[in-house]
Write a protein that holds these residues in place. Sequence first.
Motif, PDB file in Angstrom:
ATOM      1  N   THR A 325       4.413  15.072  -1.604  1.00 46.64           N
ATOM      2  CA  THR A 325       3.797  13.980  -2.183  1.00 46.64           C
ATOM      3  C   THR A 325       4.307  13.354  -3.488  1.00 46.64           C
ATOM      4  OG1 THR A 325       1.885  15.190  -3.509  1.00 46.64           O
ATOM      5  CG2 THR A 325       1.497  14.275  -1.085  1.00 46.64           C
ATOM      6  N   GLN A 328       4.189   9.395  -3.894  1.00 50.00           N
ATOM      7  CA  GLN A 328       2.515   9.741  -5.236  1.00 50.00           C
ATOM      8  C   GLN A 328       2.560   8.840  -6.444  1.00 50.00           C
ATOM      9  OE1 GLN A 328      -0.728  11.019  -3.031  1.00 50.00           O
ATOM     10  NE2 GLN A 328       0.960  10.816  -0.918  1.00 50.00           N
ATOM     11  N   SER A 399       9.180  10.250   4.292  1.00 47.04           N
ATOM     12  CA  SER A 399       7.274   9.874   4.751  1.00 47.04           C
ATOM     13  C   SER A 399       7.413   8.223   4.513  1.00 47.04           C
ATOM     14  CB  SER A 399       6.136  10.477   3.682  1.00 47.04           C
ATOM     15  OG  SER A 399       6.876   9.652   2.827  1.00 47.04           O
ATOM     16  N   ALA A 403       7.448   6.461   8.319  1.00 49.01           N
ATOM     17  CA  ALA A 403       6.025   5.153   8.242  1.00 49.01           C
ATOM     18  C   ALA A 403       7.051   3.946   8.836  1.00 49.01           C
ATOM     19  CB  ALA A 403       5.129   5.035   6.932  1.00 49.01           C
ATOM     20  N   ASN A 417      -0.893   0.775  10.768  1.00 51.22           N
ATOM     21  CA  ASN A 417      -0.075   0.903   9.972  1.00 51.22           C
ATOM     22  C   ASN A 417      -0.472   0.851   8.715  1.00 51.22           C
ATOM     23  OD1 ASN A 417       2.488   1.118  11.662  1.00 51.22           O
ATOM     24  ND2 ASN A 417       1.493  -0.860  12.549  1.00 51.22           N
ATOM     25  N   SER A 418      -1.565   0.828   7.993  1.00 50.61           N
ATOM     26  CA  SER A 418      -2.115   0.733   6.681  1.00 50.61           C
ATOM     27  C   SER A 418      -1.262   1.608   5.785  1.00 50.61           C
ATOM     28  CB  SER A 418      -3.473   0.918   6.254  1.00 50.61           C
ATOM     29  OG  SER A 418      -3.620   2.514   6.932  1.00 50.61           O
ATOM     30  N   ASP A 419      -1.224   2.957   6.004  1.00 54.01           N
ATOM     31  CA  ASP A 419      -0.400   3.440   4.624  1.00 54.01           C
ATOM     32  C   ASP A 419       1.096   3.065   5.016  1.00 54.01           C
ATOM     33  OD1 ASP A 419      -2.493   5.702   5.432  1.00 54.01           O
ATOM     34  OD2 ASP A 419      -1.316   6.707   6.282  1.00 54.01           O
ATOM     35  N   ASP A 422       0.745   0.014   2.561  1.00 55.25           N
ATOM     36  CA  ASP A 422       0.466   0.492   1.013  1.00 55.25           C
ATOM     37  C   ASP A 422       1.855   0.776   0.656  1.00 55.25           C
ATOM     38  OD1 ASP A 422      -2.412   0.344   0.802  1.00 55.25           O
ATOM     39  OD2 ASP A 422      -2.898   2.425   1.479  1.00 55.25           O
TER      40      ASP A 422
END
Length: 636
Positions: A325, A328, A399, A403, A417-419, A422
Motif C-alpha cells: 500500500t 496510498q 494494484s 483496477a 470501479n470506485s477504487d 479514486d
Amino acid sequence: MIQPAGSPATKAAPGRNKDQAHNWIRFVRKYGPIPANDSAFEEHTGKAARRAGVAPITFLHPRFAEVLGCLTGQQMLSVILTGTAGDGKTHLCGKVWEALQGDATTWASNNPYINQVLPSGATLHVIRDLSAWVPQQGAEWNQAERELLETFSRSLFETSTTDYFLIAANDGQLIETWRRLPDSEAVNKARSRFEQLLVEDLESLPDVALRFFNLSRGSSAELFDFAIQAFIDHPGWQSCFEGEMGESVAFGDKSPIRRNFELLQEPQLRQRLRDLLELCDYNDLHIPIREILALLVNAVLGHPTCNKDNLMVPTDVAKIIQQGTVAQASIYNNIFGGNLRESRRESIGVFNYLDRFRLGHETTNRIDGILIFGEADEALKEYYDAYLGNDPFYGADASYRLAQSNYVESAEEDNSNSDFLDMLVTQRRALFFKIPASEAQELHLWELTVFRYAGEYLEKVVRTISPPGVGNGKVERAIINRLVRGLNRVIVGMLITDDRKLFLGTSLQSTGAKVSRIYEDAISVNPSRGERVDVVWNGNKPALKVTMNESISESFKLNLVRYEFLSRVAEGALPSSFSRECYEDVLSFKSRLLTALKKRRLQEGVEEDNTLSFQRLRLDESGRPENITIQLNIPA
C-alpha cells in the motif's frame, strides 16, 4: 537533497540514531493535521521539542525586521500584531524579545505579560497573548490589567513616553477588549483608531505612535517559501536519512517517508505547490503559518490507514511495504489531504482552500486517455511511461494495473470501479506536479483544475505587472480584449463579440436587469480621446481599469475567480450560472461606470433638451452591436 544512505562519515551509534530519528518523527507529527495540534500554542511546541530533545521548526517571519525596527529606531513606536490563529504572532514576539536580549527564562514562563528595560531606559511591555491577559467575558477587570491597557492607550498619543508595547491579538479580540475597558478619553480614542486601522486595512495613522501589522494580510506564498526551507533544512531529518538509519526499512530506499521527503525538495513540485498557494492569496484566502506546516507534515507522513491521525510513524513503514500500500502514501494526494477523513480535511483551512481547485476531479480526454489507455496506445505510451510506468512508488503499480484492467473490461453501468476512480483522482493530481513546463500547454495542465485560466493569470498578468514586475510590465492586448468581451456580455446581457469597445447599456426597468438594450455609451478599449481600458496593479492584485478621461476612471479588482468568470463568459459560458457572486460584482461595477459616465457628461456640459432619444442595441449576424435610434417628442 539528503545525503546517500550509509555514508561512512555520518554513521553513529545505531541505538542513538534510532532514538533521535523516532523522536524527531514523533515531534514533527505535532505540527501535522492532528486534533491535539500542539503547534497551536508557541509554548506547547517549545515544551514538546524539549521533551523530544530536538529543536522546533523555526524561521524569521517576513515582517520581523520591520517589527524590530519599530522598537529600536530613533523614533520608537508601539506595535500591535493581529491576524488569525496560527499566523505566528507569539513566535514573532519571541524572536523580537530574543533580539532585544530579553531574558530567556522570563520568556519561557507561562505569563502572557512580560516586560524588560531597554538600553534607552524605556520599558518594553509585551503582551504575547491578549486573550490570556484580559479577564473572561463578564468577569471584573483586575486593576493591574486595566491600568496597563490604559497606560498603553495614553502612550499612543503622548509626545513623550517611556512606555512602549508589543501586543499580539487575534482578529476580533482587539476591538472587543477596548470595548470592555472602562471609558476614558484615551481608551475611546485608541479604540476608534484601532477600528480605522482594521476597516481601512492601514498600518499606521499620522496622529498615533503605533505600527499595526495584520499578519493575515501577508502573502501565504511568501510564508511557504520560508516554512518549506526551514522544514527541509531541519537537522532532525539527518537523523532519519543518514548513517545506518538511512539503510533501515523505515527510512531506506523503499520507504514512502523518504520518497516523499525527496519529492518535496524537487523544484517543480515546490513551484507548482507555491503557485496554488499564491493563487489562494489572489482569491483572498489567507493560509497561516501553522496550516502551511501542517500541509508539509501531511505531505511527507500522510497515509490513510495509519492510526487515527492518518500519519505514518517509522514502525508503520514495514507493514505498508509488506501489504503493498505504498502508493496510498502518495505526496501528490497528501498535499490535498486525500489521506485524511473528509470531516477532518474540511475543518483545516489549507486543505479546504486547495480543494476548491477541484484538482483531480477535473480532467481532459487527453489526460484520461494517458491514464487509462496509455500503456496500450502507441500515441500515448511515451507519456504513460514517463508519468506512470517509470514511477515505482506512485505510478502504475500492481494494484493500479489490476483496477485499470477491470475498469476497461467492465460494462459502463458497473458500479464496482470506485477504487479505480479514486486512483484516477490521485494520478491526475500527480500529473499536475509531474508534467514539465515544456508540455504544460500541450497537455492543458490547468484544465486539471476548475480554474482553466489560472496559469495565464499568474504568468501573463500577476507576474507581468506586479511590483517590480517582469517583461515590459503590460498585459497582452488579447487578454484585455477577452476580459472586455466578458464584461460586455454581462453588462448588456447579450452574446456580444465586439471587444474593441466596452458597451454600457441600461434597461427601462433597472440597471441590474439581465438584458440591457438601451445604449448609453461605449468606451474605447485602445487609447482614444482620453478613453482606454487597461489591466493595472491596484493595491495587492490586478484590476481592470476603465478610463473615461484624465480625471474620471473606475477599477474592477481581478481576483482569480473574477478573472476566470470573465474569461469563461467571453468564451461562451452562461454568466449567472458560473458564479452568482461574480455576476453581482460585475453589475455593481456597471453601476459605478454609469455613474462615472454621468459625471463626465456634466463635465462636458451635455444638457438635456426637449427631445427624448433612445438608442436600442441589437446584434448583427456576427454578434456585433448596432444602434437603432428611437426619438420621442416631449411637449414644451
